[in-house]
Design an enzyme around this catalytic site. Sequence first.
Site, short mmCIF file in Angstrom:
data_model
loop_
_atom_site.label_atom_id
_atom_site.label_comp_id
_atom_site.label_asym_id
_atom_site.label_seq_id
_atom_site.Cartn_x
_atom_site.Cartn_y
_atom_site.Cartn_z
N LYS A 11 -35.35 21.74 96.65
CA LYS A 11 -34.66 21.49 98.21
C LYS A 11 -33.31 20.82 97.72
CE LYS A 11 -35.15 16.76 97.42
NZ LYS A 11 -33.93 16.23 96.81
N ASP A 141 -41.30 13.24 97.12
CA ASP A 141 -40.76 14.39 97.56
C ASP A 141 -41.73 15.37 97.60
OD1 ASP A 141 -37.97 13.61 97.74
OD2 ASP A 141 -37.43 14.29 95.78
#
Length: 316
Positions: A11, A141
Amino acid sequence: MQSYSLIAPGKINLYLEIIGDRPDGFHELVMILQSIELADRIDIKANDTQAITLHCHHPQVPADETNLAYRAAQLMCKTFPEVYANYGGVDISITKNVPVAAGLAGGSTDAAAVLVGINLMWGLGLTKPELEALAAKLGSDIPFCISGGTAIATGRGETLDPIPDLDHLWVILAKHRNISVSTPWAYKTYRQHYSKNYVSEPENIKIRRELVNSGALVSAITHQNSREIGNLLYNDLEKVVLPEYPLVAQVKSAFANCEVLGTMMSGSGPTVFALCESESQAKTVAEKVKKAIADPNLDFWVTKLSSGGIQLQVTH
Ligand code: ATP
């Protein structure tokens, strides 16, 4: 028993704002997270022992219980002891493609893949919110990595609000092989310099979150306005990382001097990314910056933004 191959995308952070301190010692954040197509591959299969084994050939990735993917398997074994006793341990193999210690959630996505894979392999039937709740126990995350796409992440980063997918743009990633930025150092240094601006009252935290929710970047993403998206990228951690790491700042300036939509450091760095309209534009800019900086330790990747999180490939 079947083995499972999972694709685990990295990401980037399109937006990272530090709002304040939390009682648990973490920072209160508002981020916009975006999956990319650059992905690790995780293979898992049940073994006939009660052990978890992990293989990864990347020299910077630990192959022991400190690996986040290993810890994800451990968490599943502890949470579902009867199923674990029935099926036995798990062999995990990681093929690393996402740059390590780069601000791209490489370890987090591997852990997310193991949670998704074991859920399938053991037939647990956990829903995405249930998997995300387990993921939040391992790291901030990891919940995002499960569903991926484009999302607003608040709290420590574990509270997610999906927004419309942004998968038409391309991205160049640039990272120095010999630079690593400690995430705890970046947040600690930010606190030292900027804590006077922190807000702590729940009402004020809510207002700051809502400003992002209804703000210009989310609107640009919703309307797929590429120029605006590029202009509105934001990362508070650049304020402490770029002055300390001039080579990272140099990459950002080099991208800014090219035909890109926008450029920003991802997470706590050191990866700098640049958004582009097309693959050919991204490849041209990557070559240009590679020549301009001419540093043999600076690596480049060209990939696309992605609308997906962990994806399954069934094998035998
Ligand atoms: P984030 O963006 O979530 O802060 P990151 O991309 O900066 O993470 P990682 O690639 O996850 O960083 O690596 C950080 C450290 O975690 C590495 O130095 C490595 O030793 C350790 N680590 C543990 N498990 C893994 C894994 N599966 N893949 C990569 N690194 C791992």
